[in-house]
Design a protein around this motif. Sequence first.
Motif, PDB file in Angstrom:
ATOM      1  N   LYS A   4      22.670  20.230 -22.980  1.00 40.69           N
ATOM      2  CA  LYS A   4      22.743  21.666 -22.675  1.00 40.69           C
ATOM      3  C   LYS A   4      22.755  21.978 -21.183  1.00 40.69           C
ATOM      4  O   LYS A   4      23.107  23.086 -20.787  1.00 40.69           O
ATOM      5  N   ALA A   5      22.372  21.023 -20.348  1.00 37.84           N
ATOM      6  CA  ALA A   5      22.305  21.276 -18.902  1.00 37.84           C
ATOM      7  C   ALA A   5      23.665  21.073 -18.244  1.00 37.84           C
ATOM      8  O   ALA A   5      24.446  20.216 -18.656  1.00 37.84           O
ATOM      9  N   LYS A   6      23.953  21.874 -17.226  1.00 39.79           N
ATOM     10  CA  LYS A   6      25.210  21.718 -16.487  1.00 39.79           C
ATOM     11  C   LYS A   6      25.169  20.442 -15.640  1.00 39.79           C
ATOM     12  O   LYS A   6      26.158  19.712 -15.551  1.00 39.79           O
ATOM     13  N   THR A   7      24.024  20.207 -15.003  1.00 41.14           N
ATOM     14  CA  THR A   7      23.825  18.995 -14.192  1.00 41.14           C
ATOM     15  C   THR A   7      22.451  18.434 -14.486  1.00 41.14           C
ATOM     16  O   THR A   7      21.499  19.190 -14.698  1.00 41.14           O
ATOM     17  N   VAL A   8      22.341  17.116 -14.514  1.00 44.80           N
ATOM     18  CA  VAL A   8      21.056  16.445 -14.753  1.00 44.80           C
ATOM     19  C   VAL A   8      20.662  15.690 -13.483  1.00 44.80           C
ATOM     20  O   VAL A   8      21.422  14.854 -12.980  1.00 44.80           O
ATOM     21  N   ILE A   9      19.502  15.998 -12.960  1.00 45.17           N
ATOM     22  CA  ILE A   9      18.977  15.330 -11.766  1.00 45.17           C
ATOM     23  C   ILE A   9      17.839  14.408 -12.205  1.00 45.17           C
ATOM     24  O   ILE A   9      16.907  14.850 -12.870  1.00 45.17           O
ATOM     25  N   VAL A  10      17.909  13.147 -11.829  1.00 45.32           N
ATOM     26  CA  VAL A  10      16.841  12.196 -12.161  1.00 45.32           C
ATOM     27  C   VAL A  10      16.138  11.798 -10.862  1.00 45.32           C
ATOM     28  O   VAL A  10      16.751  11.206  -9.967  1.00 45.32           O
ATOM     29  N   VAL A  11      14.871  12.148 -10.774  1.00 45.52           N
ATOM     30  CA  VAL A  11      14.070  11.952  -9.565  1.00 45.52           C
ATOM     31  C   VAL A  11      13.215  10.701  -9.735  1.00 45.52           C
ATOM     32  O   VAL A  11      12.415  10.604 -10.671  1.00 45.52           O
ATOM     33  N   GLU A  12      13.369   9.731  -8.830  1.00 42.76           N
ATOM     34  CA  GLU A  12      12.566   8.504  -8.939  1.00 42.76           C
ATOM     35  C   GLU A  12      12.434   7.805  -7.587  1.00 42.76           C
ATOM     36  O   GLU A  12      13.316   7.872  -6.737  1.00 42.76           O
ATOM     37  N   ASN A  13      11.289   7.122  -7.430  1.00 51.32           N
ATOM     38  CA  ASN A  13      10.990   6.405  -6.181  1.00 51.32           C
ATOM     39  C   ASN A  13      11.494   4.970  -6.254  1.00 51.32           C
ATOM     40  O   ASN A  13      10.718   4.010  -6.339  1.00 51.32           O
ATOM     41  N   ASN A  14      12.808   4.791  -6.247  1.00 49.31           N
ATOM     42  CA  ASN A  14      13.404   3.463  -6.143  1.00 49.31           C
ATOM     43  C   ASN A  14      14.815   3.605  -5.595  1.00 49.31           C
ATOM     44  O   ASN A  14      15.316   4.727  -5.421  1.00 49.31           O
ATOM     45  N   ALA A  15      15.454   2.489  -5.313  1.00 48.56           N
ATOM     46  CA  ALA A  15      16.751   2.517  -4.635  1.00 48.56           C
ATOM     47  C   ALA A  15      17.943   2.472  -5.577  1.00 48.56           C
ATOM     48  O   ALA A  15      19.075   2.733  -5.155  1.00 48.56           O
ATOM     49  N   THR A  16      17.726   2.141  -6.849  1.00 50.46           N
ATOM     50  CA  THR A  16      18.864   1.884  -7.740  1.00 50.46           C
ATOM     51  C   THR A  16      18.949   2.827  -8.933  1.00 50.46           C
ATOM     52  O   THR A  16      19.859   2.705  -9.749  1.00 50.46           O
ATOM     53  N   GLY A  17      18.023   3.765  -9.063  1.00 56.92           N
ATOM     54  CA  GLY A  17      18.091   4.710 -10.162  1.00 56.92           C
ATOM     55  C   GLY A  17      17.826   4.074 -11.515  1.00 56.92           C
ATOM     56  O   GLY A  17      18.607   4.223 -12.457  1.00 56.92           O
ATOM     57  N   GLN A  18      16.697   3.390 -11.647  1.00 53.25           N
ATOM     58  CA  GLN A  18      16.413   2.635 -12.869  1.00 53.25           C
ATOM     59  C   GLN A  18      16.187   3.543 -14.080  1.00 53.25           C
ATOM     60  O   GLN A  18      16.635   3.239 -15.192  1.00 53.25           O
ATOM     61  N   LEU A  19      15.500   4.674 -13.896  1.00 53.37           N
ATOM     62  CA  LEU A  19      15.307   5.610 -15.006  1.00 53.37           C
ATOM     63  C   LEU A  19      16.635   6.257 -15.384  1.00 53.37           C
ATOM     64  O   LEU A  19      16.953   6.404 -16.568  1.00 53.37           O
ATOM     65  N   ALA A  20      17.415   6.630 -14.377  1.00 55.65           N
ATOM     66  CA  ALA A  20      18.737   7.226 -14.645  1.00 55.65           C
ATOM     67  C   ALA A  20      19.609   6.264 -15.447  1.00 55.65           C
ATOM     68  O   ALA A  20      20.338   6.687 -16.364  1.00 55.65           O
ATOM     69  N   ASN A  53      21.536  11.035  -9.179  1.00 57.99           N
ATOM     70  CA  ASN A  53      20.306  10.399  -8.706  1.00 57.99           C
ATOM     71  C   ASN A  53      19.716  11.155  -7.523  1.00 57.99           C
ATOM     72  O   ASN A  53      20.443  11.550  -6.606  1.00 57.99           O
ATOM     73  N   VAL A  54      18.413  11.331  -7.542  1.00 56.38           N
ATOM     74  CA  VAL A  54      17.666  11.777  -6.368  1.00 56.38           C
ATOM     75  C   VAL A  54      16.611  10.702  -6.120  1.00 56.38           C
ATOM     76  O   VAL A  54      15.642  10.583  -6.879  1.00 56.38           O
ATOM     77  N   LEU A  55      16.832   9.902  -5.089  1.00 52.72           N
ATOM     78  CA  LEU A  55      16.038   8.692  -4.871  1.00 52.72           C
ATOM     79  C   LEU A  55      15.291   8.742  -3.542  1.00 52.72           C
ATOM     80  O   LEU A  55      15.785   9.284  -2.558  1.00 52.72           O
ATOM     81  N   LYS A  56      14.118   8.146  -3.537  1.00 56.27           N
ATOM     82  CA  LYS A  56      13.354   7.990  -2.299  1.00 56.27           C
ATOM     83  C   LYS A  56      12.627   6.658  -2.378  1.00 56.27           C
ATOM     84  O   LYS A  56      11.906   6.396  -3.343  1.00 56.27           O
ATOM     85  N   TYR A  57      12.808   5.830  -1.374  1.00 53.87           N
ATOM     86  CA  TYR A  57      12.227   4.486  -1.429  1.00 53.87           C
ATOM     87  C   TYR A  57      11.779   4.014  -0.050  1.00 53.87           C
ATOM     88  O   TYR A  57      11.878   2.843   0.294  1.00 53.87           O
ATOM     89  N   ASN A  58      11.253   4.958   0.753  1.00 55.70           N
ATOM     90  CA  ASN A  58      10.746   4.607   2.084  1.00 55.70           C
ATOM     91  C   ASN A  58       9.236   4.369   2.081  1.00 55.70           C
ATOM     92  O   ASN A  58       8.625   4.201   3.127  1.00 55.70           O
ATOM     93  N   THR A  89       0.815  -1.215   0.000  1.00 54.46           N
ATOM     94  CA  THR A  89       0.000   0.000   0.000  1.00 54.46           C
ATOM     95  C   THR A  89       0.847   1.262   0.000  1.00 54.46           C
ATOM     96  O   THR A  89       0.382   2.328   0.390  1.00 54.46           O
ATOM     97  N   LYS A  90       2.102   1.149  -0.441  1.00 49.93           N
ATOM     98  CA  LYS A  90       3.003   2.304  -0.403  1.00 49.93           C
ATOM     99  C   LYS A  90       3.594   2.594  -1.788  1.00 49.93           C
ATOM    100  O   LYS A  90       3.648   1.739  -2.657  1.00 49.93           O
ATOM    101  N   GLN A  91       4.094   3.823  -1.919  1.00 53.41           N
ATOM    102  CA  GLN A  91       4.580   4.325  -3.197  1.00 53.41           C
ATOM    103  C   GLN A  91       5.961   3.776  -3.571  1.00 53.41           C
ATOM    104  O   GLN A  91       6.860   3.697  -2.734  1.00 53.41           O
ATOM    105  N   GLU A  92       6.125   3.408  -4.846  1.00 51.15           N
ATOM    106  CA  GLU A  92       7.432   3.052  -5.379  1.00 51.15           C
ATOM    107  C   GLU A  92       7.356   3.058  -6.910  1.00 51.15           C
ATOM    108  O   GLU A  92       6.268   2.976  -7.487  1.00 51.15           O
ATOM    109  N   GLN A  93       8.516   3.203  -7.546  1.00 51.05           N
ATOM    110  CA  GLN A  93       8.631   3.165  -9.010  1.00 51.05           C
ATOM    111  C   GLN A  93       9.776   2.221  -9.372  1.00 51.05           C
ATOM    112  O   GLN A  93      10.720   2.612 -10.045  1.00 51.05           O
TER     113      GLN A  93
END
Length: 582
Positions: free
Chosen positions: A524-540, A555-560, A310-314
């Motif tokens: 064109k970007a200086k830094t690329v941040i990939v935001v995703e709800n998992n522990a391993t950065g699958q989209l990145a 990676n900017v990750l959240k998996y709690n 019942t919790k969020q993840e990607q």
Amino acid sequence: MISQLSWKIGGQQGEGVESTDRIFSTALNRLGYYLYGYRHFSSRIKGGHTNNKIRISTKPIRAISDDLDILVAFDQESIDFNAHELRENGVIVADAKFNPVLPEGIKARLFPVPITAIAEELGTSLFKNMAASGASWALLGLPLDVFNKAVEEEFGRKGAAVVEKNIEAVRKGAESVLELAGGPIADFQLEPADGKQKLFMIGNDAIALGAVAAGCRFMPAYPITPASEVMEYLIKALPKFGGTVIQTEDEIAACTMAIGANYAGARALTASAGPGLSLMMEAIGLAGMTETPVVIVDTQRGGPSTGLPTKQEQSDLNAMVYGTHGEIPKIVLSPSTIEECFYDTIEAFNLAEKYQCPVILMTDLQLSLGKQSAEMLDYNRIVIDRGNLVTEAPELTDNQLFKRYEFTANGVSPRVIPGVKHGLHHVTGVEHDQTGRPSESTDNRQKMMDKRLEKLKHIEVTDAIKVDAPHENPDLLIIGMGSTGGTIDEARSRVAKEGITTNHATVRLIHPFPAEQLRPYVEKAKTVIVVENNATGQLADQIKLHVGHADKIKNVLKYNGNPFLPSEIEQKCKELTLAWQR
């Protein structure tokens, strides 16, 4: 007056939290406010702490708020669990029955309202959710007649007496809290909404509605959180259009039945979550080998195994892209809004038939179950494309079979459904020739593999990426998928005030990956941040694999189990910008 406010109700699962939230938010929707909801609930039928949070605004919103203005608590656990979110001078409306206490360090106003006592005076504790709702509504100073109308619609089928008692509970709850607070709270008075009609729905309902609009008339499925609402919606809807839903014994049966129905010419889909998707993998391979269209919805949740149902993840991205054995063409779409859930479902059916392959519609728990405001849907946008579907096959002689798997330039062969004259052909999961007859010829094998995979080179979807790029060379390019889009946009507006320039890309086509469309923005970007709800950065990882520039991708990750808050992404943006500037 204020333009937005955040409200939350908490209690034990099964004691009316959901219905309280539903009626409260329905009434706000009637007034024309924009709403964004988040459900925190336990993986059990009854008991365990649950809470529903609603963000209310006069302008469009697509993110959970960082803080909280009003907390309605049915028990002390709800206060202990949620009070830290309250802003200074926030309000707690608590049931006086449990003698509520403010946790140490919390600077909030506590109003112990006799919620249970009011309900019991009216005959049953079941009325306490309406007493709590009335108290909340009164603090905002909103017109009670609008709320009472929502109550009438909710309970009208139970008779006038029940409606009357619920409205009485609302009135008594409102009177009680106003007496404690000394009237409506001045700093909680919302600016008037625009009054315009808006949809207020969850992503699963939008997917189900999209399926009906696409011509889907059959859904075999096995119930699973957070996908079950697709099935529940279609159980009621499909019979009105001559369709039906079958609850199967498991997800294997669900997927194979959907494949069979599509082979027979019906449009069919199934929906599940990660564990069910795992069971479907062999059948998905069958659809790829037999070039049979099928649409599968995967509503991601916390894994692995039963995980956090019942919790969020990607975290199913890799499974969707790589899960099947062998190599087949497939399409993975990722809607990011309620509206996209509707339109992308229609497109998924069109793509499945146009390219004769499995299409997986990837959502996540927050998008699937978080109730949100949405613009009215435009049914004039609906187009049905059944692809290379042959209704009149050429006459065959000398016991020939129809070339169902004929070699073509784009890999898409003519398709017939059973009963089409001269359309006789063989269907098998083993390698086959152009008529479907089994073949182990090495030359045929290579040609058939090339034919099937050729489809991936020609796939065209609507808005493979969705980009907001106001800056030529931004400090940050923030990339996300699914429900993270609105949260990213809110974080961007905050860091812009500090001089940090950002572009935002939402990846909507996960496979085949839209590398050429995304590459210019990454470069064109200086830094690329990939935001995703998992522990391993699958989209990145997909971006690094297909686009490159791994050195600038962070990676900017959240998996709690919880979705991102705007403040969390804001903080990461600041940290990474400072690191780059150094």
